[in-house]
Structures are given as C-alpha cells and as structure tokens.
Design a protein around this motif. Structure first.
Motif, PDB file in Angstrom:
ATOM      1  N   VAL A  40      43.835  40.139  24.137  1.00 48.78           N
ATOM      2  CA  VAL A  40      44.266  40.792  22.892  1.00 48.78           C
ATOM      3  C   VAL A  40      43.095  40.889  21.925  1.00 48.78           C
ATOM      4  N   GLU A  74      48.348  45.665  20.063  1.00 45.90           N
ATOM      5  CA  GLU A  74      47.681  44.371  20.260  1.00 45.90           C
ATOM      6  C   GLU A  74      48.357  43.280  19.433  1.00 45.90           C
ATOM      7  N   SER A  77      51.739  42.484  21.029  1.00 47.10           N
ATOM      8  CA  SER A  77      51.573  41.693  22.256  1.00 47.10           C
ATOM      9  C   SER A  77      51.155  40.260  21.924  1.00 47.10           C
ATOM     10  N   CYS A 127      52.919  41.480  28.048  1.00 45.01           N
ATOM     11  CA  CYS A 127      52.123  42.182  29.072  1.00 45.01           C
ATOM     12  C   CYS A 127      52.268  43.691  28.942  1.00 45.01           C
ATOM     13  N   LEU A 130      50.414  44.836  25.858  1.00 44.03           N
ATOM     14  CA  LEU A 130      48.977  44.694  26.123  1.00 44.03           C
ATOM     15  C   LEU A 130      48.483  45.826  27.013  1.00 44.03           C
TER      16      LEU A 130
END
Length: 192
Positions: A40, A74, A77, A127, A130
C-alpha cells in the motif's frame, strides 16, 4: 494423586490442538496483512501529478483522476488490512485466555466465528482494493489502458489473473478451515 486421568488428558488434547491451529492461522493472517500493507505504501508513493508514462506518448499519460483513484483505493485497502489485523489480534488474545468451558460456550463460538469471518473477508477486500489501485499504478507508470498500451494491458491482465487465482484458492480453503474448526469444537461440546 500424582496420576493423571488418561481419558481427561486425551479429551483436552484435541481442544488444545484447536487453539494452536486458531492461533497459528491468526498469526499467518496478520503476517500476510503486514506484507500487503507495505505494498500500500509503495503504491501511495507512485501518486504524483504530471508524471510521464513509459509509453512516451502524451495521450497515454495518466491524468489527475488516476492519481486520485489510486490514493482512495490504497487508503481503503490499508483500512481493510488494518481492520483484519486488529480483529485477528483481538481474536488471538481471546483464544489464548479463554478457559475450556468458555471456549466451548455457544455464544463464544459464534463470536469467534464472526470475528474470524470478518478478519478473513476484510483481508480479501483489502486485496481487491489493492489490486484496483495497482492497475492505476500501471496506468501512471506504463501508460493508460485507454490508449491501448500493450505493456499496460499485459501487466494489468497478469496482475488481475494472478490475484483472482490466488483468491480462488485462498477463500475456499479459509472457509473450509473455519467451518471445520467450528464443527470440531461443536463435536467436543456434543461429546460431553
């Protein structure tokens, strides 16, 4: 008085094994989340405005929308991985300090099951977000997908295919492990 009842010892061993399995699975989940959290921050460092892509065509350069979307995905996530890790840590503490009767208690089993599911699914959604953000990293660095950059399409396609493969293996195995551990505890309760 120094002798131990072999039946009582044999009865407690599977429960201790279940605890160890829970603790190991939770440790592994936290470790995986930590690795993803590093990804991240790598992705966040790519969100710069006005960066030229490797495609070397102006129309292939990513716009501000790509950078904005990258940062949002980002952050989401990261929040998912943080939620997953914190729930897993709390659950590990619960499993560690829980007495045998409390461990087999139906309400505690339900709480454990719910927290484990929350932790696993938070990691899965982390996931997914991301992966979406990494597609934006590809568009910023290699070139926008809309300008038909072959390299960008290959990178994005490979990333999505590999993540889907990984999740299609991870999710069913984790769900099976969770349901099996719940059934094993229930079987111990029913045998009492």
């Amino acid at each position: 008085s120094g002798t131990r009842d072999p039946e009582a010892t044999a009865d407690k061993e599977p429960l201790n094994n279940l605890r160890e399995i829970h603790q190991k699975a939770l440790d592994d989940l936290v470790n995986v989340n930590s690795l993803f959290t590093l990804a991240v921050f790598v992705g966040l460092s790519m969100a710069r405005q006005g960066e030229r892509s490797l495609e070397n065509r102006t129309e292939c350069d990513a716009d501000v929308g790509n950078a904005r979307r990258l940062v949002v995905n980002e952050v989401v996530s990261f929040a998912c991985f943080l939620l997953s890790s914190l729930v897993a840590k709390a659950l590990k503490i619960h499993v560690t300090i829980c007495q045998e009767e409390d461990f087999k208690n139906t309400r505690n089993q339900t709480v454990r099951f719910s927290m484990l599911m929350l932790s696993v699914w938070a990691s899965v959604f982390g996931c997914i977000f991301l992966t979406v953000s990494m597609v934006d990293v590809i568009q910023i660095k290699v070139g926008k997908l809309s300008c038909r950059s072959v390299h960008a399409w290959r990178a994005a396609g490979a990333l999505i295919a590999i993540v889907l493969l990984a999740l299609s293996i991870y999710v069913p195995f984790m769900m099976t492990a969770i349901f099996t551990s719940v059934k094993n505890v229930q079987r111990k309760v029913d045998n009492k």
